[in-house]
Design a protein around this motif. Structure first.
Motif, PDB file in Angstrom:
ATOM      1  N   ALA A  15      60.206  13.328  13.897  1.00  0.00           N
ATOM      2  CA  ALA A  15      60.599  13.996  15.146  1.00  0.00           C
ATOM      3  C   ALA A  15      61.992  14.598  15.006  1.00  0.00           C
ATOM      4  O   ALA A  15      62.242  15.733  15.429  1.00  0.00           O
ATOM      5  CB  ALA A  15      60.554  13.006  16.311  1.00  0.00           C
ATOM      6  N   VAL A  63      63.951  19.309  22.118  1.00  0.00           N
ATOM      7  CA  VAL A  63      63.183  18.075  22.242  1.00  0.00           C
ATOM      8  C   VAL A  63      62.015  18.128  21.273  1.00  0.00           C
ATOM      9  O   VAL A  63      61.385  19.169  21.105  1.00  0.00           O
ATOM     10  CB  VAL A  63      62.635  17.906  23.682  1.00  0.00           C
ATOM     11  N   SER A  67      58.684  15.437  20.527  1.00  0.00           N
ATOM     12  CA  SER A  67      57.999  14.173  20.782  1.00  0.00           C
ATOM     13  C   SER A  67      56.719  14.138  19.965  1.00  0.00           C
ATOM     14  O   SER A  67      56.050  15.159  19.820  1.00  0.00           O
ATOM     15  CB  SER A  67      57.629  14.037  22.269  1.00  0.00           C
ATOM     16  N   MET A 116      53.458   8.361  23.580  1.00  0.00           N
ATOM     17  CA  MET A 116      54.644   8.853  22.887  1.00  0.00           C
ATOM     18  C   MET A 116      55.150   7.740  21.977  1.00  0.00           C
ATOM     19  O   MET A 116      55.543   6.672  22.438  1.00  0.00           O
ATOM     20  CB  MET A 116      55.743   9.249  23.869  1.00  0.00           C
ATOM     21  N   ASN A 158      60.508  10.223  19.725  1.00  0.00           N
ATOM     22  CA  ASN A 158      61.122  11.278  20.531  1.00  0.00           C
ATOM     23  C   ASN A 158      62.558  11.497  20.117  1.00  0.00           C
ATOM     24  O   ASN A 158      63.276  10.561  19.799  1.00  0.00           O
ATOM     25  CB  ASN A 158      61.075  10.917  22.021  1.00  0.00           C
ATOM     26  N   ALA A 163      63.888   7.588  25.661  1.00  0.00           N
ATOM     27  CA  ALA A 163      63.193   7.774  24.388  1.00  0.00           C
ATOM     28  C   ALA A 163      62.619   6.461  23.883  1.00  0.00           C
ATOM     29  O   ALA A 163      62.656   6.174  22.710  1.00  0.00           O
ATOM     30  CB  ALA A 163      64.152   8.368  23.366  1.00  0.00           C
ATOM     31  N   GLU A 189      62.559  15.548  31.332  1.00  0.00           N
ATOM     32  CA  GLU A 189      61.896  16.738  30.790  1.00  0.00           C
ATOM     33  C   GLU A 189      62.221  18.012  31.563  1.00  0.00           C
ATOM     34  O   GLU A 189      62.154  19.090  30.987  1.00  0.00           O
ATOM     35  CB  GLU A 189      60.372  16.549  30.791  1.00  0.00           C
TER      36      GLU A 189
END
Length: 180
Positions: free
Chosen positions: A39, A50, A52, A63, A66, A72, A114
């Motif tokens: 990532a 970002v 993920s 997830m 991240n 996270a 987000e």
């Protein structure tokens, strides 16, 4: 001595991250640690704010890595296949892009942050005739261009090598020695 017109490319952080992604092989490290590093490299290589990585676990996508979001904690963001834009990408086995909040299928997770990165792209992690999860990249301001979608698709293929090298059977993945 170099020939005139020949240039050796080095010193570019995005290119260096892309080369590191290409050279990485699935190893003995725990999958969680491998995905976290993938990532990080993916965000750097793609110029994303970002990145993920979601892994399919039965009928859920979770997830597992991240970079860039406020919250996270791997494993705390979970949705059903088909739910949200990420789950939609896994379900239809196609890339999904959108401006977060502009589509009713967007799924917000409190505390994740987000909304600060509204430009969203989910790329399924395709392995044969099924999706192992999704690679999600997000940005604040610069929309993803067609050539970047291709780069994300190729990067997703590299991530698949790491996920598929682990115990995978009928939609169940083994993380940290426990059947999920």
């Amino acid at each position: 001595m170099r020939e005139p017109g020949i240039r050796i490319h080095h010193g570019d952080a995005r290119l260096d991250a892309s080369l590191e992604l290409a050279r990485r092989r699935p190893g003995a490290r725990p999958l969680q640690a491998e995905l976290a590093e993938l990532a990080r490299l993916t965000a750097l290589a793609l110029g994303a704010d970002v990145c993920s990585i979601y892994v399919r676990e039965g009928e859920d996508v979770v997830m597992r890595a991240n970079v860039g979001l406020a919250l996270a904690v791997p494993g705390h963001v979970r949705m059903r296949v088909g739910e949200g834009l990420t789950g939609l990408s896994v379900e239809c086995m196609s890339p999904v892009s959108a401006r977060l909040g502009s589509d009713p299928r967007s799924k917000a997770f409190p505390g994740l942050g987000e909304d600060a990165f509204p430009l969203f792209l989910a790329m399924p992690l395709l392995h044969g005739d099924h999706a192992l999860g999704a690679l999600v990249v997000q940005r604040k301001t610069t929309p993803f261009q067609t050539d970047e979608l291709r780069a994300v698709a190729l990067t997703a293929g590299l991530v698949v090598r790491h996920v598929a090298s682990r115990a995978w059977s009928g939609g169940a993945m083994r993380l940290a020695g426990h059947g999920v």
